[in-house]
Write an enzyme that holds these catalytic residues in place. Structure first.
Site, PDB file in Angstrom:
ATOM      1  N   GLY A 114    -121.913 -31.136  15.066  1.00 15.65           N
ATOM      2  CA  GLY A 114    -122.178 -29.769  15.522  1.00 15.65           C
ATOM      3  C   GLY A 114    -123.595 -29.646  16.076  1.00 15.65           C
ATOM      4  N   ASN A 128    -113.204 -30.860  17.640  1.00 17.57           N
ATOM      5  CA  ASN A 128    -114.014 -29.891  16.902  1.00 17.57           C
ATOM      6  C   ASN A 128    -113.949 -30.203  15.409  1.00 17.57           C
ATOM      7  OD1 ASN A 128    -115.892 -27.914  16.644  1.00 17.57           O
ATOM      8  ND2 ASN A 128    -114.470 -26.205  16.716  1.00 17.57           N
ATOM      9  N   THR A 175    -116.732 -34.592  15.240  1.00 15.93           N
ATOM     10  CA  THR A 175    -117.018 -35.129  16.570  1.00 15.93           C
ATOM     11  C   THR A 175    -117.365 -36.611  16.449  1.00 15.93           C
ATOM     12  OG1 THR A 175    -117.837 -32.951  17.204  1.00 15.93           O
ATOM     13  CG2 THR A 175    -118.501 -34.752  18.643  1.00 15.93           C
ATOM     14  N   THR A 195    -114.547 -34.823  20.948  1.00 15.68           N
ATOM     15  CA  THR A 195    -114.257 -34.076  19.710  1.00 15.68           C
ATOM     16  C   THR A 195    -112.938 -33.322  19.777  1.00 15.68           C
ATOM     17  OG1 THR A 195    -115.244 -32.531  18.133  1.00 15.68           O
ATOM     18  CG2 THR A 195    -115.453 -31.958  20.449  1.00 15.68           C
TER      19      THR A 195
HETATM   20  N1  GLY Z   1    -117.213 -28.792  18.885  1.00 15.64           N
HETATM   21  C1  GLY Z   1    -118.577 -29.079  18.644  1.00 15.64           C
HETATM   22  C2  GLY Z   1    -119.385 -29.051  19.887  1.00 15.64           C
HETATM   23  O1  GLY Z   1    -118.868 -29.267  20.970  1.00 15.64           O
HETATM   24  O2  GLY Z   1    -120.551 -28.762  19.810  1.00 15.64           O
END
Ligand code: GLY
Length: 581
Positions: free
Chosen positions: A486, A413, A393, A411
């Site tokens: 994350g 991800n 991200t 992001t």
């Molecule tokens: N993909 C990580 C988040 O949105 O938390």
């Protein structure tokens, strides 16, 4: 890394006035060393993880754009030069405070395909995380393009087409891979090699990853960006891109279709406001869990004078408040259009009740989530540490002296998202489907568990930890910040705020100070390697199970200094990693 009126960029700025985007592309072409991931000019400030992206934002400011234009230009440029973290194939949360004080929260999170089902990743009774992380089933409809277009339409000073130009130049001319990019590429090479265009664009002809210093040219991506610059987001959601995606998905067992793209909508949400010691915190509401849990953690510790507590006592309380917040996250949080997320989660009465559970002397056992619903009607697996703490991200912070402040977290991800580049488009598709709770109790790529509130449903948005945050005091903007990584996004933002507001550290030190992280499951307190031995010992005596991580996180922040000048900082740890031995 901290910059006030950096002298180096001014030459470039002058050139930009005369040569347009040539300066950005010339820098990229020549592989000129970064001029700073955080920059300030007399017009405003930009902080990102990449100097070329920051320069793209600064260039837009220099051409009369505002902080919104700069943020979108930087975000799009990051999708080119830092495409393992974000890009037009991903989603974004955009938080804006305009010069007249209006708050705007644009939800450009991905949506699940119409053909998605609750148990689509279950095989032989068990969630197959390979399927939710790599390949055709892993992606939702990306929302970044429409969110950026909307941001410009609502609060920009430039056209969407104009702010896309720097990213087109970077994709066409290429840029030198830095060490971080090359490492990510090496880590993902075997999975990228499974997909024809990912191989073609990102790997050497023999399948090896390109090393640092290689000039990565992304001609197909430039063509896609030009299409968006010409036709707006229609190109992406209704035109050539949607068509190319539809064909590839059909041939590769995917569920996403051009109809899903045609139906995609950015949602304008109501920002989440909370008070922390007289400072207004503006967070992003669900489907981000970020705003909710930043407010919860701050609300639970605000009865303590954190500035005067010892290091271990402060980390202890924070870790315990994080544990309670993440237990709530696992149960209550999800897309608010599909599940009722109780507003009571940030009700001061609920937070006082939760705070009363904190024991300054010892860790508490948190079996399950709290219950805020009685207050008002408003509604272990321990994963590989590398997975949890690798930076995914990206966050962009911008501000201008006219009074526009922006926080965008965006992001695809995990690294290079689903690893799929849709043929002929250069677009790396996200793997955001993994942010759903694919099966109750089964951890996702970040070790996070979830419940029914975050189960898969057609058109639903997966829960996120992204926490773009704005701060103001007495009606005046004070900070914009956010992070990558994350679930650690939430705890990085909390700690930066506490370090800056309570400990009154200079902004760069507020970011560089040793971090902790607790996310309920696994029930351990993650610490950085530089946490002093006596602090560790005191934490262990309070019952914490410590787990040491390397330096982690990636926070970008801008603050208004007391002298009325902007201060911009980009994550100090990233630079150390990029330049280290
Ligand atoms: N993909 C990580 C988040 O949105 O938390």
């Amino acid at each position: 890394m901290i910059l006030k009126h950096h002298p180096g960029w001014q030459g470039c700025l002058l050139l930009l006035f005369t040569l347009g985007w040539a300066c950005v592309s010339a820098l990229a072409e020549a592989g000129t060393p970064a001029q700073g991931e955080a920059q300030v000019s007399e017009r405003g400030a930009v902080a990102t993880v990449n100097a070329l992206a920051t320069q793209a934002g600064m260039a837009v400011l220099a051409k009369g754009g505002n902080a919104v234009d700069a943020a979108v230009a930087a975000a799009l440029a990051l999708g080119v030069v830092d495409g393992h973290n974000s890009g037009v194939g991903g989603g974004a949360f955009v938080l804006i405070r305009t010069s007249d004080g209006k708050l705007i929260a644009l939800d450009g999170r991905e949506t699940a395909p119409a053909k998605a089902t609750r148990d689509m990743f279950i095989r032989n009774g068990v969630a197959d995380t390979q399927l939710s992380q790599v390949g055709a089933l892993a992606s939702g409809v990306p929302g970044s393009v429409m969110a950026y277009e909307r941001a410009i339409a609502l609060a920009g000073a430039k056209s969407f087409s104009e702010v896309i130009q720097p990213s087109i130049a970077l994709a066409e001319k290429g840029f030198p891979l830095d060490r971080l990019y090359a490492t990510r590429l090496a880590n993902s090479a075997d999975r990228l090699a499974q997909f024809e265009d990912s191989r073609k664009v990102l790997l050497q002809p023999d399948g090896q990853p390109w090393p640092a210093g290689h000039i990565l040219i992304q001609q197909d991506l430039a063509t896609t960006l030009k299409g968006i610059a010409r036709d707006g987001s229609n190109f992406f959601y209704q035109g050539s891109f949607a068509q190319a995606l539809d064909s590839w998905m059909e041939g590769h067992g995917g569920l996403l279709s051009k109809d899903d793209f045609a139906q995609y909508q950015v949602i304008e949400r109501t920002p989440l406001l909370s008070d922390y010691r007289g400072v207004e915190i503006v967070g992003f509401p669900p489907p981000s869990s970020g705003g909710m849990h930043v407010a919860q953690i701050l609300g639970m510790v605000q009865g303590h004078n954190l500035g005067e507590l010892g290091e271990a006592e402060r980390y202890h309380l924070l870790g315990e408040a994080m544990k309670l917040a993440f237990a709530d996250r696992a149960y209550w949080l999800g897309d608010p259009d599909f599940t009722k997320v109780p507003a009571g989660l940030i009700d001061p009465a609920y937070l006082s009740r939760q705070a009363a559970r904190l024991d300054p002397a010892h860790v508490i056992t948190v079996e399950t989530h709290g219950d805020p619903t009685q207050l008002r009607s408003t509604s272990d697996a321990e994963k590989d540490a590398e997975d949890l703490f690798r930076k995914h991200t990206t966050h962009i912070a911008t501000a201008d002296y006219a009074g526009n402040w922006v926080a965008i977290t965006t992001t695809v991800n995990t690294d290079f998202g689903s690893k799929v580049i849709i043929p002929g488009t250069g677009v790396i598709m996200n793997n955001q489907m993994d942010d759903f709770s694919t099966q109750p109790g089964v951890p996702n790529a970040y070790g996070l568990v979830g419940a029914e509130a975050n189960s898969i449903q057609p058109g639903k948005r997966p829960l996120s930890s992204m926490s773009p945050t704005l701060v103001s005091k007495d009606g005046k903007p004070l900070m914009t910040l956010g992070a990558a990584g994350g679930p650690t996004i939430i705890t990085q933002v909390v700690q930066t705020l506490i370090n800056y507001l309570d400990l009154q550290l200079p902004l760069e030190q507020a970011l560089s100070k040793s971090r902790i992280h607790q996310q309920w499951r696994p029930d351990v307190l993650f610490i950085e390697a530089n946490l002093p031995a006596d602090t560790r010992k005191a934490l262990q005596q309070k019952g914490h199970l410590l787990k040491e991580m390397g330096p982690y996180g990636s926070t970008q922040a801008i603050a208004m200094g007391q002298d009325g000048k902007l201060i911009a900082v980009s994550e100090p740890r990233l630079k150390a990693r990029n330049e280290g031995p």
